[in-house]
Every structure is written in structure tokens, then in C-alpha cells.
Design an enzyme around this catalytic site. Structure first.
Site, PDB file in Angstrom:
ATOM      1  N   LYS A   1       0.868  -1.181   0.000  1.00 24.01           N
ATOM      2  CA  LYS A   1       0.000   0.000   0.000  1.00 24.01           C
ATOM      3  C   LYS A   1       0.896   1.219   0.000  1.00 24.01           C
ATOM      4  CE  LYS A   1      -4.440   0.791   0.080  1.00 24.01           C
ATOM      5  NZ  LYS A   1      -5.439  -0.093  -0.532  1.00 24.01           N
TER       6      LYS A   1
HETATM    7  P1  NAD Z   1     -12.760   7.401  -3.399  1.00 22.14           P
HETATM    8  O1  NAD Z   1     -11.769   8.446  -3.067  1.00 22.14           O
HETATM    9  O2  NAD Z   1     -13.156   7.188  -4.797  1.00 22.14           O
HETATM   10  O3  NAD Z   1     -14.101   7.680  -2.558  1.00 22.14           O
HETATM   11  C1  NAD Z   1     -14.086   7.839  -1.175  1.00 22.14           C
HETATM   12  C2  NAD Z   1     -15.472   8.261  -0.708  1.00 22.14           C
HETATM   13  O4  NAD Z   1     -15.451   8.353   0.717  1.00 22.14           O
HETATM   14  C3  NAD Z   1     -15.903   9.645  -1.216  1.00 22.14           C
HETATM   15  O5  NAD Z   1     -17.264   9.619  -1.550  1.00 22.14           O
HETATM   16  C4  NAD Z   1     -15.661  10.535  -0.008  1.00 22.14           C
HETATM   17  O6  NAD Z   1     -16.483  11.683  -0.005  1.00 22.14           O
HETATM   18  C5  NAD Z   1     -16.030   9.580   1.112  1.00 22.14           C
HETATM   19  N1  NAD Z   1     -15.511  10.021   2.410  1.00 22.14           N
HETATM   20  C6  NAD Z   1     -14.287  10.549   2.688  1.00 22.14           C
HETATM   21  N2  NAD Z   1     -14.217  10.885   3.993  1.00 22.14           N
HETATM   22  C7  NAD Z   1     -15.405  10.555   4.540  1.00 22.14           C
HETATM   23  C8  NAD Z   1     -15.957  10.658   5.835  1.00 22.14           C
HETATM   24  N3  NAD Z   1     -15.275  11.204   6.858  1.00 22.14           N
HETATM   25  N4  NAD Z   1     -17.213  10.191   6.045  1.00 22.14           N
HETATM   26  C9  NAD Z   1     -17.928   9.647   5.023  1.00 22.14           C
HETATM   27  N5  NAD Z   1     -17.463   9.535   3.771  1.00 22.14           N
HETATM   28  C10 NAD Z   1     -16.223   9.980   3.547  1.00 22.14           C
HETATM   29  O7  NAD Z   1     -12.210   6.046  -2.728  1.00 22.14           O
HETATM   30  P2  NAD Z   1     -12.558   4.542  -3.125  1.00 22.14           P
HETATM   31  O8  NAD Z   1     -11.561   4.088  -4.108  1.00 22.14           O
HETATM   32  O9  NAD Z   1     -14.012   4.431  -3.405  1.00 22.14           O
HETATM   33  O10 NAD Z   1     -12.188   3.787  -1.752  1.00 22.14           O
HETATM   34  C11 NAD Z   1     -13.112   3.697  -0.676  1.00 22.14           C
HETATM   35  C12 NAD Z   1     -12.700   2.567   0.251  1.00 22.14           C
HETATM   36  O11 NAD Z   1     -12.652   1.339  -0.489  1.00 22.14           O
HETATM   37  C13 NAD Z   1     -11.315   2.707   0.888  1.00 22.14           C
HETATM   38  O12 NAD Z   1     -11.342   2.094   2.154  1.00 22.14           O
HETATM   39  C14 NAD Z   1     -10.430   1.895  -0.045  1.00 22.14           C
HETATM   40  O13 NAD Z   1      -9.258   1.434   0.603  1.00 22.14           O
HETATM   41  C15 NAD Z   1     -11.373   0.752  -0.365  1.00 22.14           C
HETATM   42  N6  NAD Z   1     -11.047   0.004  -1.582  1.00 22.14           N
HETATM   43  C16 NAD Z   1     -10.977   0.641  -2.798  1.00 22.14           C
HETATM   44  C17 NAD Z   1     -10.719  -0.111  -3.939  1.00 22.14           C
HETATM   45  C18 NAD Z   1     -10.718   0.499  -5.321  1.00 22.14           C
HETATM   46  O14 NAD Z   1     -10.620  -0.250  -6.293  1.00 22.14           O
HETATM   47  N7  NAD Z   1     -10.847   1.813  -5.456  1.00 22.14           N
HETATM   48  C19 NAD Z   1     -10.489  -1.491  -3.844  1.00 22.14           C
HETATM   49  C20 NAD Z   1     -10.579  -2.103  -2.599  1.00 22.14           C
HETATM   50  C21 NAD Z   1     -10.867  -1.335  -1.476  1.00 22.14           C
END
Ligand code: NAD
Length: 418
Positions: free
Chosen positions: A108
Site C-alpha cells: 500500500k
Molecule cells: P474514493 O476516493 O473514490 O471515494 C471515497 C469516498 O469516501 C468519497 O465519496 C468521499 O467523499 C467519502 N468520504 C471521505 N471521507 C469521509 C468521511 N469522513 N465520512 C464519510 N465519507 C467519507 O475512494 P474509493 O476508491 O471508493 O475507496 C473507498 C474505500 O474502499 C477505501 O477504504 C479503499 O481502501 C477501499 N477500496 C478501494 C478499492 C478500489 O478499487 N478503489 C479497492 C478495494 C478497497
């Protein structure tokens, strides 16, 4: 590496590991070797801002283990990024990849920055500087990055370009989750969220829940938005959604198309006229059949685990449930937990497909990608449920122990050098 334990996220990942290591009776000689990260890299990134001022950002990359292949993991841009959290996320990636039988260790990366406060040009300079500092430690055979919170396809394109410049030729397999036009995979953008929805729907069928189940999603970024779209396609009713700006709620169901249009225009979900404003804390405890945390880690805690009112907790985010909350959920068998390392693994599985396609310069159709993805997710869900039943353990312990055991076996059979 004891300093990492100051981080609540790292401590949580270690506590989870220790509990599973006891359950699996992992020999002492293999415990520390399996738990501790192989490599931690911290860099400072001096970057010229549009104003002419120079600002120094802190960046990290943690490679957890290289026993089964290169490391694989996202790059996060968020102001709260710290090395312990990055190490925890790298560890979870290890178990996630092993659980899905991918030939990877976990990694990561992160930069402590709020991407919303910087221009595209500034973000490009941060990304290129970060990549150039990481060049001695990454390659398609060593460590492959992907998007995570705060980063996207464009970020991956800049990383690939910077790396390829140093190499003297295009190396598309250095990152996954890049635009399709430069070697990205069809379906990668939607893969994590669609995977979450696929699994939640499969479990909903197993529990014989109604087709029009109520769904609440925290997060409307990459994972949350595609999970919401996927659930609505399966016939579910989206009754609540939250993002960094707050939440909105409507028991009758939110109009997802109108919401997408609103978010595209305003950048946030709050203010959407068709729902009541609600805080993120309240959103998580509203009644629903399917609750999908898809934003931050550690949002289901000892404080709210007894209050959540869902039948399925589908963990789209990494590490959304604390160890203390898990203990409470174990006393609530009416809630079926789809643990993060299974629930959001669609992203890394399609990332693996992307890496394979890039290495072979041979690209697959989208239907082939989702057929293969759903087959793996279906099989892994089945394996986790069977393991949980066999040992009378919760789904998270089952998933973690299957992943951890594979890494332990790899280390044992490869032996110790020198
Ligand atoms: P992203 O940046 O696209 O979206 C994040 C979302 O979380 C946004 O809507 C943001 O407004 C919201 N957010 C941020 N702070 C917040 C808070 N305090 N309260 C509520 N909402 C809040 O990120 P993503 O890629 O969608 O990732 C989200 C989660 O999924 C993370 O934990 C990431 O590690 C995990 N994840 C992502 C992927 C991927 O392919 N993108 C894969 C596996 C896991």
C-alpha cells in the site's frame, strides 16, 4: 518496527493477525516473519505549487511480503495518511490476494495530502515526484500500484508515464487501474463496487431476503457509487448514502440517476433535494437489509456495532470494522458479515487480470472479465462460508485464516535465506 503500533489501524491489523495465528497454531518461527512488513519506504516530496511556493509532502510505500510474487496495492491521497495505517492496509492486501489465490503479496502507498485542495497540475507534480522517489523499489515484477482513496485513473497514467520515461520504453504493467486507452482493463473501474454488489446480492439470496431490500452506502466515490448502482440493478432500494460532506436519507428510496447527476454537478451528496440530511454517524444505524461502508476504515466501532440495523454488512472499504466491534457482531448472528478482504476483492482480482493482459499485450472482452471475476468471487464466498461452518468461527476469522495460511505455507516451503 514497534513504532508502527502507535497507529490504531496497524494495531488492529496485528491484533487480527495474532488472534488468527493462535487459531491456526502458526509456529513461533513463522509468526513474526509472516506478520511484519518486508519493506517500509518513507519519502519527502518537495513540490512547486501554482503560487510558486514549494511545499513538502510526506509519502509512504509499504511492501508486506514478496513470498508469492510481486506486491500489489493501492496508492491513497488523504490528509490522515500515516505509515502505520499504510502498513495495516498492506497487510490486509496480503491476506486478500492470498484468499483469492492471486500470485501477489500485499502493498500500500499513500501521500498525506487533501487532493481536493490542490490543482490538477499540483497533483500531477506530487504524483510524478512520488513515483520518481519510488523507482528503486517498484517494477512489474516487484510492486504494482493501483488507485485507492483520493487517486484515480489519471494518477495511474502519470505513474506509468514517469516510470516509462526512466525505463526508456512503455511499461503499462507497472500500474493497474489506468485508462483503457493506455493498457487498462475493461471493467477495472467498476470492478470493486460491482464485486461488492455481486456478493451482497448472493448473500441476500442465501438469506432469502426480498429483492427490493433497503440498502445504505457510506461513500459515493469509486467503490460506493458502483456498489450502489450494482445493488439498484439487482432490484434493491437505495435508502441512504453518505460522503465526506454528510449523508442523505429517504425511506422511499433515492433516485440514483438524479443523485449521480447532482453529484456530478456539485461534487457532494448533501443538498440533494430528494432526501433528508443526516450525519454519517446516524446514517450507519438506520434500518436497512444491506449496509455497505465504502469510505473510511474503523467506522463500525464498539459505539455503534450494537446499534446497526442490517442483515448483511458488506464491507466495501478496507478495515471498516474495529476488533471491538467485531466482538459485538459475533454476538449478533442475525447479521451476516462479508469481510473486507473478500467483499472488496473484485478490485484487485480485475487488477490482476489487467496486469496479466498487459504482460501478454493481449486484451480480453468485458464479458470475459466479469465472468471470470464472478466465478472467483462465488467460489471464494463458498469457501469462506464452509470454513466458518466447519470450525464454528465468524466469516472474518475464516477469510483471514484461509489467506494467512497460504502465506505461511509459502514461507515454510520456500525456507529461509541464507
Ligand atoms: P474514493 O476516493 O473514490 O471515494 C471515497 C469516498 O469516501 C468519497 O465519496 C468521499 O467523499 C467519502 N468520504 C471521505 N471521507 C469521509 C468521511 N469522513 N465520512 C464519510 N465519507 C467519507 O475512494 P474509493 O476508491 O471508493 O475507496 C473507498 C474505500 O474502499 C477505501 O477504504 C479503499 O481502501 C477501499 N477500496 C478501494 C478499492 C478500489 O478499487 N478503489 C479497492 C478495494 C478497497
Amino acid at each position: 518496527m514497534k513504532h508502527l503500533l502507535a497507529s490504531p489501524a496497524y494495531k488492529m491489523a496485528c491484533d487480527q493477525f495474532d488472534a488468527v495465528a493462535d487459531f491456526l497454531n502458526i509456529p513461533e518461527s513463522l509468526r513474526e516473519r509472516t506478520k511484519l512488513p518486508k519493506r517500509l519506504v518513507t519519502v519527502s516530496l518537495p513540490v512547486r505549487l501554482d503560487s510558486g511556493e514549494v511545499k513538502v509532502f510526506e509519502g509512504h510505500r509499504v511492501q508486506h511480503h514478496l513470498t508469492l510474487g510481486p506486491t500489489k496495492g493501492g496508492l491513497r491521497y488523504h490528509p490522515a495518511v500515516e505509515i502505520g495505517e499504510v502498513a495495516a492496509l498492506a497487510m490486509w492486501m496480503s491476506w486478500k490476494c492470498a484468499l483469492a489465490d492471486l500470485p501477489y503479496g500485499g502493498a500500500k502507498g499513500g501521500v498525506a495530502i487533501d487532493p481536493r485542495k490542490f490543482s490538477i497540475g499540483e497533483l500531477e507534480r506530487v504524483t510524478r515526484r512520488y513515483t520518481s522517489e519510488m523507482i528503486p523499489f517498484i517494477s512489474p515484477q516487484t510492486d504494482v500500484m493501483a488507485p485507492d482513496m483520493g487517486t484515480n485513473e489519471q494518477t495511474m497514467a502519470w505513474i506509468m508515464d514517469t516510470y516509462s520515461h526512466q525505463l526508456g520504453h512503455t511499461a503499462s504493467s507497472i500500474v493497474t487501474g489506468k485508462p483503457v486507452s493506455i493498457g487498462g482493463s475493461l471493467g477495472r473501474r467498476e470492478a470493486t463496487g460491482r464485486g461488492v454488489a455481486f456478493l451482497a446480492n448472493r448473500v441476500s439470496d442465501l438469506l432469502k431476503l426480498p429483492n427490493d431490500s433497503r440498502v445504505i452506502v457510506q461513500g459515493f466515490g469509486n467503490v460506493g457509487s458502483f456498489a450502489a448502482i450494482g445493488m439498484v440493478k439487482y432490484g434493491a432500494r437505495l435508502v441512504g448514502i453518505g460522503d465526506a460532506s454528510g449523508g442523505i436519507h429517504n425511506v422511499k428510496g433515492l433516485d440514483l440517476a438524479a443523485l449521480q447527476e447532482y453529484v456530478a454537478r456539485t461534487g457532494v451528496v448533501t443538498g440533494f433535494p430528494d432526501g433528508d440530511k443526516i450525519s454519517n454517524e446516524e446514517l450507519l444505524v438506520q434500518p436497512c437489509e444491506i449496509l455497505i461502508p465504502a469510505a473510511l476504515d474503523r467506522v463500525i466501532t464498539a459505539k455503534n456495532a450494537g446499534k446497526i440495523q442490517c442483515r448483511i454488512l458488506a464491507e466495501g472499504a478496507n478495515g471498516p470494522t474495529t476488533v471491538e466491534a467485531d466482538a459485538i457482531l459475533r454476538q449478533r448472528p442475525e447479521i451476516f458479515v462479508i469481510p473486507d478482504i473478500l467483499c472488496n476483492s473484485g478490485g484487485v482480482i480485475v487488477s490482476y487480470f489487467e496486469w496479466v493482459q498487459d504482460l501478454q499485450s493481449f486484451f480480453w472482452a468485458e464479458t470475459e472479465i466479469f465472468d471470470k471475476l464472478y466465478r472467483i468471487l462465488d467460489h471464494t464466498l463458498d469457501t469462506v462460508i464452509k470454513e466458518a461452518r466447519k470450525h464454528n468461527i465468524d466469516h472474518r476469522t475464516a477469510a483471514l485464516s484461509l489467506g494467512i495460511q497460504k502465506v505461511v505455507n509459502g514461507k515454510a516451503i520456500r525456507g529461509l535465506f541464507p
